[in-house]
Design a protein around this motif. Structure first.
Motif, mmCIF file in Angstrom:
data_model
loop_
_atom_site.group_PDB
_atom_site.id
_atom_site.type_symbol
_atom_site.label_atom_id
_atom_site.label_comp_id
_atom_site.label_asym_id
_atom_site.label_seq_id
_atom_site.Cartn_x
_atom_site.Cartn_y
_atom_site.Cartn_z
ATOM 1 N N GLN A 223 0.826 -1.299 0.234
ATOM 2 C CA GLN A 223 -0.056 -0.079 0.095
ATOM 3 C C GLN A 223 0.867 1.147 0.129
ATOM 4 O O GLN A 223 0.272 2.327 -0.393
ATOM 5 C CB GLN A 223 -0.937 -0.010 1.007
ATOM 6 C CG GLN A 223 -1.895 -1.160 1.360
ATOM 7 C CD GLN A 223 -3.254 -0.828 1.861
ATOM 8 O OE1 GLN A 223 -3.655 0.391 2.148
ATOM 9 N NE2 GLN A 223 -3.980 -1.919 2.417
ATOM 10 N N GLN A 224 2.228 1.275 0.459
ATOM 11 C CA GLN A 224 2.967 2.582 0.468
ATOM 12 C C GLN A 224 4.159 2.104 -0.834
ATOM 13 O O GLN A 224 4.893 3.210 -0.943
ATOM 14 C CB GLN A 224 3.793 2.456 1.651
ATOM 15 C CG GLN A 224 2.944 2.550 2.858
ATOM 16 C CD GLN A 224 2.430 1.715 3.475
ATOM 17 O OE1 GLN A 224 2.649 0.548 3.489
ATOM 18 N NE2 GLN A 224 1.006 1.847 3.872
ATOM 19 N N GLY A 225 3.876 1.280 -1.788
ATOM 20 C CA GLY A 225 4.951 1.250 -2.810
ATOM 21 C C GLY A 225 5.462 -0.048 -2.662
ATOM 22 O O GLY A 225 4.926 -0.847 -2.303
ATOM 23 N N LEU A 257 2.689 5.776 -3.680
ATOM 24 C CA LEU A 257 3.949 5.768 -3.051
ATOM 25 C C LEU A 257 4.107 6.516 -1.628
ATOM 26 O O LEU A 257 3.754 7.652 -1.677
ATOM 27 C CB LEU A 257 5.301 5.974 -4.278
ATOM 28 C CG LEU A 257 6.672 5.957 -3.800
ATOM 29 C CD1 LEU A 257 7.032 4.595 -3.902
ATOM 30 C CD2 LEU A 257 7.316 6.632 -4.898
ATOM 31 N N SER A 258 4.705 6.263 -0.817
ATOM 32 C CA SER A 258 4.959 6.894 0.539
ATOM 33 C C SER A 258 6.433 7.521 0.391
ATOM 34 O O SER A 258 7.264 7.010 -0.270
ATOM 35 C CB SER A 258 4.907 6.086 2.030
ATOM 36 O OG SER A 258 6.006 5.361 1.928
ATOM 37 N N PRO A 259 6.538 8.868 0.951
ATOM 38 C CA PRO A 259 8.025 9.528 0.798
ATOM 39 C C PRO A 259 9.048 8.544 1.471
ATOM 40 O O PRO A 259 9.982 8.335 1.074
ATOM 41 C CB PRO A 259 7.984 10.633 1.730
ATOM 42 C CG PRO A 259 6.188 10.738 2.021
ATOM 43 C CD PRO A 259 5.498 9.567 1.738
ATOM 44 N N LEU A 260 8.542 7.806 2.708
ATOM 45 C CA LEU A 260 9.692 6.841 3.364
ATOM 46 C C LEU A 260 10.101 5.981 2.232
ATOM 47 O O LEU A 260 11.361 5.631 2.073
ATOM 48 C CB LEU A 260 8.991 6.097 4.436
ATOM 49 C CG LEU A 260 9.827 5.217 5.353
ATOM 50 C CD1 LEU A 260 10.742 5.931 5.921
ATOM 51 C CD2 LEU A 260 9.109 4.373 6.444
ATOM 52 N N GLU A 286 -4.895 12.860 -9.048
ATOM 53 C CA GLU A 286 -4.570 13.114 -7.656
ATOM 54 C C GLU A 286 -5.193 13.670 -6.522
ATOM 55 O O GLU A 286 -5.343 15.176 -6.891
ATOM 56 C CB GLU A 286 -3.063 13.255 -7.197
ATOM 57 C CG GLU A 286 -2.139 12.343 -7.601
ATOM 58 C CD GLU A 286 -0.845 12.291 -7.180
ATOM 59 O OE1 GLU A 286 0.175 11.639 -6.382
ATOM 60 O OE2 GLU A 286 -0.162 13.373 -7.531
ATOM 61 N N GLN A 288 -4.543 13.921 -3.219
ATOM 62 C CA GLN A 288 -3.253 14.186 -2.556
ATOM 63 C C GLN A 288 -2.132 13.863 -3.193
ATOM 64 O O GLN A 288 -1.955 12.873 -3.933
ATOM 65 C CB GLN A 288 -3.275 13.426 -1.168
ATOM 66 C CG GLN A 288 -4.098 14.076 -0.054
ATOM 67 C CD GLN A 288 -4.833 13.159 1.011
ATOM 68 O OE1 GLN A 288 -4.238 11.992 0.923
ATOM 69 N NE2 GLN A 288 -5.706 13.483 1.671
ATOM 70 N N ALA A 290 1.239 12.679 -3.946
ATOM 71 C CA ALA A 290 2.110 11.519 -3.757
ATOM 72 C C ALA A 290 3.509 12.077 -3.974
ATOM 73 O O ALA A 290 3.769 12.856 -5.149
ATOM 74 C CB ALA A 290 1.880 10.248 -4.340
ATOM 75 N N GLN A 393 -7.121 6.632 -2.272
ATOM 76 C CA GLN A 393 -7.202 8.171 -2.128
ATOM 77 C C GLN A 393 -7.492 8.953 -3.339
ATOM 78 O O GLN A 393 -8.221 9.953 -3.392
ATOM 79 C CB GLN A 393 -5.731 8.855 -1.631
ATOM 80 C CG GLN A 393 -5.372 8.549 -0.396
ATOM 81 C CD GLN A 393 -4.187 8.814 -0.119
ATOM 82 O OE1 GLN A 393 -3.375 9.576 -0.966
ATOM 83 N NE2 GLN A 393 -3.670 8.796 1.054
#
Lengths: 465, 465
Positions: A223-225, A257-260, A286, A288, A290, A393
């Motif tokens: 879910q974050q990449g 993708l999350s920044p982390l 988008e 939000q 990413a 999102q």
């Protein structure tokens, strides 16, 4: 003129009927313009115009000084063109072919684009009208090798807004986002090379890599990449030359993708010579923002590509890529050698539509409508025990798991029989581990029939298990 | 509206000036719409529209609920984009790059297309206007995998008129003629394969084959077609997989295939597995109809390709190929994988223009004008001791030998310094044996400066020898 137009149509209909009844045989000469005018009681100029139009349609051939001749027979369009091929194996191109080939009455929750009535109609029509009045050179001449300077400058500004610093000279326009990736593959890969893709990923990446005879290596997408540990493992094990992924909204899962993860991933590849292609085709959907790998990396090893086929038009072909300056020359040469440049008309229409002050408002509405449909479609699917893997999102895709025991390919084939094109999970999966998943496009689910047909197919699939 | 439009422009100019003077710094917020309206004494709606347009241009970014922000700086277009690169080596792409990159003031006797004012202006504008009013799906949706059924049917009829029997389902539309050949190469070739080309031939064939990492083998081209004996020798010696040639009018020589050579050539290849690509891009320029290999062979081993970039528009990208039925499926898959289809808008515009009853008359005039120019330009060149190798029956090209001792590449570089793009012979020659030849496009020689600049360059070249 209207009256004259009707007379011209009458002459054309007369000739067509004569050809159909074989009183005008292929290869024979039509009655002369004067004779025909006398026979039909029409003016010579009416008959001339009718013959010219038939010649323009290719039904007759004008031989200067000799008259008009009936053209040879042409086979009619075969029936198979009118519908999708039901027996085609579910391969990476299955969804594309079914979606693109199907008739207007087919429902397409499996396709990857918005319905026509969701598009920025006034903007596109306005751009076309302006184009019709515009400078002649724009309508007839080739684009420059990089493509329209105005559009490249605008794209550089749009990228600046997502944190990517790029000069317009690092931007090359192409016929499509797909062509942009194809050119990168031609530029960097040789047969047998290894390429990382997300598992699941956009099915056409598989088809494209197959065409390049390279080996795709899947990395599970979370879910974050991409799964960072497995990405690292694949990097060590396969020394891939390229990683192809989505920017912003992931296709098919709708994850972002999350920044982390973005930061970790770029750290992992620091000592490798991996190049990353980031496909930003869904940017304007988008809600939000990413992070973009291209922004973190400053276009050092990341090439960003995109197009307007989802947001403006899939009929007006225009894509782009942004890359480090030293690569651009070679990519331009490759583009000229293999397609002799991209379409100037398409570039000008896209520029006009993007800079139309209504575009942003239109996209605001589209995003709102997608968010509403996302909720509604998820609810309808849950009632059929079809469960979204996550609630995205933004975007149009809902990646869902079918009730236990239902095989997505079989369900898709059953739905196709009833005129509903689905996108079965394994079309997207390198490891073929998504056999019970289906990607739904929430903008293409307005018709009740989608759920009725799906329900029947699911009943059948779970009963026969 | 006009008055309001001016006010909007004033606000936009005010913001742009503020950005240029750095009173509005990148990343900072613009005065709110209400503030700005007060400051400038304008209505709020005028300022909103001005801000929206600046946002559409990418100069400012709208952050919902927070206002409008000045976008980051973007590098200006560098100067080098404004003119051709004078120092580029004369390689197969030299002529394309110089012709495509040069400013409007540059003269281009070396380019391969007609000037804009020779094109079918009313027809194209009419087609665009009709398109702007047309069904929305045509403006926003993807084409079908093969492409517009109407255009394919028309193409099948046009081919029937040149003796080629083909069903519309054997016709696949592409982005360009070049892309059609590229797809055939991808479909049939592997690196290291050998491909026959005419010597000289269209320079982009060399660039394309280089991109495919295959080996081009040149066969000298005579006034009646390829030299049959040397063709046979090359066939025996190299076992080539493909032969790429022009149909009708040969580029660059303007020669035409004779029926005798066509027949012999097809007999020679009977026992080989050679495939022939015949590029019919100049068909509508023919004054006399030359035989088509595809007609003699019935599309068994010949693939015919073509496009409308010379006759209708190079800005509206659309090409096609016609091949034996079994090959079409694979070619369609390859097209989808690498470009996800060709442009529907372009296909619809081409169909409308081709079926415009004025098209044939327009092309009659173009052919007449070309014939007149051919004579005139040949006379002018002979005065400079630049001798046409033959006087073509049709087309725009005149293949000429320079006065003894003049090197075409050096002459071309000297002319480029004075804003005249030539097409030096070795760009076309696999054996590099055309160093004293130049291809002239007679439609691009209307300006006296072409001959004045050429005369100076020749004087220099023959003096310095």
């Amino acid at each position: 003129m209207a009256r004259n137009g009707t007379l011209i149509q009458q002459v054309m209909a007369h000739v067509r009927a004569g050809m159909a009844s074989r009183s005008y045989l292929p290869g024979t000469r039509l009655p002369s313009v004067r004779q025909q005018a006398g026979l039909l009681g029409m003016s010579v100029s009416t008959v001339v115009e009718a013959y010219e139009r038939l010649a323009a349609e290719g039904l007759v051939v004008a031989r200067p000084g000799a008259g008009f001749y009936v053209n040879g027979p042409v086979a009619p369009l075969a029936l198979l063109e009118l519908g999708p091929k039901l027996d085609r194996v579910v391969d990476p191109l299955w969804v594309s072919r079914q979606s693109l080939e199907s008739a207007q009455t087919t429902l397409r929750p499996g396709c990857g684009w918005l319905p026509p009535d969701w598009m920025f109609e006034e903007g596109i029509r306005r751009a076309l009208r302006a184009q019709a009045r515009g400078p002649l050179a724009e309508l007839t001449e080739y684009a420059t090798p990089l493509g329209s300077p105005g559009l490249r400058q605008l794209l550089a500004r749009r990228m600046a807004a997502t944190g990517i610093e790029v000069s317009p000279e690092q931007v090359m326009l192409t016929e499509s986002g797909t062509q942009a990736i194809d050119l990168v593959c031609r530029f960097l890969l040789k047969p047998g090379d290894k390429v990382l893709v997300d598992d699941p990923c956009y099915f056409n990446f598989h088809a494209l890599l197959k065409a390049h005879q390279v080996q795709a290596v899947g990395v599970p997408y979370t879910q974050q990449g991409p799964d960072v540990q497995l990405f690292d493992k694949a990097l060590q094990e396969h020394q891939p030359r390229l990683y192809i992924t989505n920017a912003g909204i992931h296709n098919p899962t709708g994850a972002a993708l999350s920044p982390l993860v973005a930061h970790r991933l770029l750290k992992l590849v620091e000592s490798s010579d991996l190049v990353i292609v980031e496909d930003d085709i869904f940017a304007d959907f988008e809600n939000q923002h990413a992070p973009r790998l291209a922004a973190f990396d400053g276009l050092a090893r990341v090439i960003q590509i995109g197009s307007f086929s989802k947001t403006i038009s899939a009929s007006v072909r225009c894509g782009y890529l942004a890359a480090r300056p030293e690569w651009i020359e070679g990519l331009v040469d490759l583009k000229l050698a293999t397609t002799f440049g991209a379409g100037r008309l398409a570039q000008d229409i896209i520029l006009k539509t993007l800079t139309d002050s209504g575009y942003r408002k239109h996209m605001d509405l589209v995003r709102q409508r997608l968010a509403e449909n996302m909720e509604k479609v998820a609810q309808r699917l849950r009632k059929l025990r079809v469960e979204p893997a996550l609630m995205p999102q933004s975007g149009m895709f809902l990646w869902c798991r079918l009730p236990q025991g239902a095989d997505a390919a079989a369900v898709a084939k059953a739905c196709l029989q009833e005129g509903v094109v689905l996108a079965p999970g394994n079309s997207f999966s390198q490891s073929q581990s998504a056999g019970d998943y289906v990607r739904f496009n929430v903008s293409q689910c307005a018709d009740e029939r989608v759920f009725a047909v799906l329900a029947r197919a699911l009943n059948q699939a779970t009963a026969s298990r």
